[in-house]
Design a protein around this motif. Sequence first.
Motif, PDB file in Angstrom:
ATOM      1  N   GLY A 190      27.522   0.173   7.810  1.00  0.00           N
ATOM      2  CA  GLY A 190      28.211  -0.527   8.707  1.00  0.00           C
ATOM      3  C   GLY A 190      27.891  -1.746   9.250  1.00  0.00           C
ATOM      4  O   GLY A 190      28.361  -2.151  10.435  1.00  0.00           O
ATOM      5  N   ASP A 192      26.018  -5.547   9.967  1.00  0.00           N
ATOM      6  CA  ASP A 192      26.598  -6.871   9.398  1.00  0.00           C
ATOM      7  C   ASP A 192      25.327  -7.407   8.519  1.00  0.00           C
ATOM      8  O   ASP A 192      24.201  -7.286   8.923  1.00  0.00           O
ATOM      9  CB  ASP A 192      26.826  -7.854  10.553  1.00  0.00           C
ATOM     10  CG  ASP A 192      28.156  -7.654  11.206  1.00  0.00           C
ATOM     11  OD1 ASP A 192      28.930  -6.815  10.530  1.00  0.00           O
ATOM     12  OD2 ASP A 192      27.939  -8.259  12.520  1.00  0.00           O
ATOM     13  N   CYS A 212      23.013  -2.258  -2.550  1.00  0.00           N
ATOM     14  CA  CYS A 212      23.672  -1.741  -1.568  1.00  0.00           C
ATOM     15  C   CYS A 212      24.727  -0.768  -2.383  1.00  0.00           C
ATOM     16  O   CYS A 212      25.210   0.296  -1.728  1.00  0.00           O
ATOM     17  CB  CYS A 212      24.370  -2.832  -0.878  1.00  0.00           C
ATOM     18  SG  CYS A 212      23.138  -3.893  -0.116  1.00  0.00           S
ATOM     19  N   TYR A 218      29.485  -1.350   0.053  1.00  0.00           N
ATOM     20  CA  TYR A 218      29.289  -2.750  -0.319  1.00  0.00           C
ATOM     21  C   TYR A 218      29.088  -3.527   1.003  1.00  0.00           C
ATOM     22  O   TYR A 218      29.855  -3.293   1.902  1.00  0.00           O
ATOM     23  CB  TYR A 218      30.701  -3.376  -0.824  1.00  0.00           C
ATOM     24  CG  TYR A 218      30.724  -4.773  -1.370  1.00  0.00           C
ATOM     25  CD1 TYR A 218      30.468  -4.739  -2.511  1.00  0.00           C
ATOM     26  CD2 TYR A 218      30.965  -5.894  -0.534  1.00  0.00           C
ATOM     27  CE1 TYR A 218      30.492  -6.070  -3.168  1.00  0.00           C
ATOM     28  CE2 TYR A 218      30.911  -7.029  -1.239  1.00  0.00           C
ATOM     29  CZ  TYR A 218      30.581  -7.464  -2.569  1.00  0.00           C
ATOM     30  OH  TYR A 218      30.588  -8.634  -3.068  1.00  0.00           O
ATOM     31  N   PRO A 219      28.131  -4.521   0.895  1.00  0.00           N
ATOM     32  CA  PRO A 219      27.653  -5.052   2.222  1.00  0.00           C
ATOM     33  C   PRO A 219      28.679  -5.931   2.986  1.00  0.00           C
ATOM     34  O   PRO A 219      29.383  -6.737   2.366  1.00  0.00           O
ATOM     35  CB  PRO A 219      26.530  -5.840   1.848  1.00  0.00           C
ATOM     36  CG  PRO A 219      26.732  -6.218   0.435  1.00  0.00           C
ATOM     37  CD  PRO A 219      27.299  -4.835  -0.123  1.00  0.00           C
ATOM     38  N   ASN A 220      28.779  -5.955   4.355  1.00  0.00           N
ATOM     39  CA  ASN A 220      29.418  -6.659   4.987  1.00  0.00           C
ATOM     40  C   ASN A 220      28.965  -8.007   5.414  1.00  0.00           C
ATOM     41  O   ASN A 220      28.218  -8.287   6.196  1.00  0.00           O
ATOM     42  CB  ASN A 220      29.884  -5.901   6.205  1.00  0.00           C
ATOM     43  CG  ASN A 220      30.779  -6.791   7.164  1.00  0.00           C
ATOM     44  OD1 ASN A 220      31.690  -7.585   6.635  1.00  0.00           O
ATOM     45  ND2 ASN A 220      30.684  -6.799   8.529  1.00  0.00           N
ATOM     46  N   VAL A 222      28.579 -11.483   6.705  1.00  0.00           N
ATOM     47  CA  VAL A 222      29.190 -12.221   7.732  1.00  0.00           C
ATOM     48  C   VAL A 222      28.451 -13.635   7.826  1.00  0.00           C
ATOM     49  O   VAL A 222      29.254 -14.611   8.227  1.00  0.00           O
ATOM     50  CB  VAL A 222      29.036 -11.571   9.260  1.00  0.00           C
ATOM     51  CG1 VAL A 222      29.553 -10.027   9.074  1.00  0.00           C
ATOM     52  CG2 VAL A 222      27.552 -11.470   9.744  1.00  0.00           C
TER      53      VAL A 222
END
Length: 303
Positions: A190, A192, A212, A218-220, A222
């Motif tokens: 969860g 960033d 990941c 799946y990476p967020n 930003v």
Amino acid sequence: MIETRLLRQFIAVAEELNYHKAATRLHMAQPPLSQAINRLEDKLGFSLLTRSRREVKLTPAGSAFLEAAYNTLKTLDSGVEHARQVSQGSAGKLTITTLSIAYYTPLLNTLRQLREALPKVQLSLKEMPSAQQVQAIMSAQADLAFMRKPPADTPNMVLRLLLEEAIVMALPMDHPRAQTEHIDLRDFAGEDFVFTPHALGSGYHQQLIALCEAAGFYPNVVQEAAQLHTVIGLVGCGFGVALVPASIASSFMQDKVVFRHLLPVTESGNPAIGLYVGWNSHNDSPLIPRFISMLDIHLRPEH
């Protein structure tokens, strides 16, 4: 076009001011030498010498042309010697594209050795992302590239793995897990993330994404940044966390960023990130094998 042989024959006559002595010096008979000077004057359209039974003298134009002949042959000889050195790999230009090399001691030591051993080689270093390096190699704008492995094979591109390094997590100093020595990537589902752009190095980018995904998310992403220094800077000021090569861990911003090892996300362990050297198989510069040979020495364990 005036032959260099004619220039050398004229210089001999101009220096000796005697056809017989000049012919002896040139290991030729006098009549062919006289004919050669006549041909040279015909080509030029003006007289170089005045001749009489008692003496040979340079005309004013002949004196001027003598200096031109000296300079022409000097330039030619210098050019031939330079070309010979280029063919032997002791002169010329070597253009190297690279990721940031501050963390790779063998490469830095090789560059220093090249500069010391081959001072006549003009070394050009250009930092750029891996995707651009491939383009530079294939378009003959660079000779060697130090980069991450491209996602697909490129025709005529020779790639050689130099080293592999672990992927570590960069965290802001105040992150809740900053004091944990080994961290579990699954715990960051969860969070960033700060990444380098896919377009600048799709192979490297995809490798981090795959890590990941192996951890179940799946990476967020930003924020993206082209240079790892900038990625670390963004982590330090709170934009998020980042997956980076271990070599950058001792670099800078240690008062704002910590680097932590990752626990294995699969039974086979986490993949490593490779640093590759690449060149175009059609590039026949002798400086490429010379540099690679130097690099091999510095990659040995005793170094």
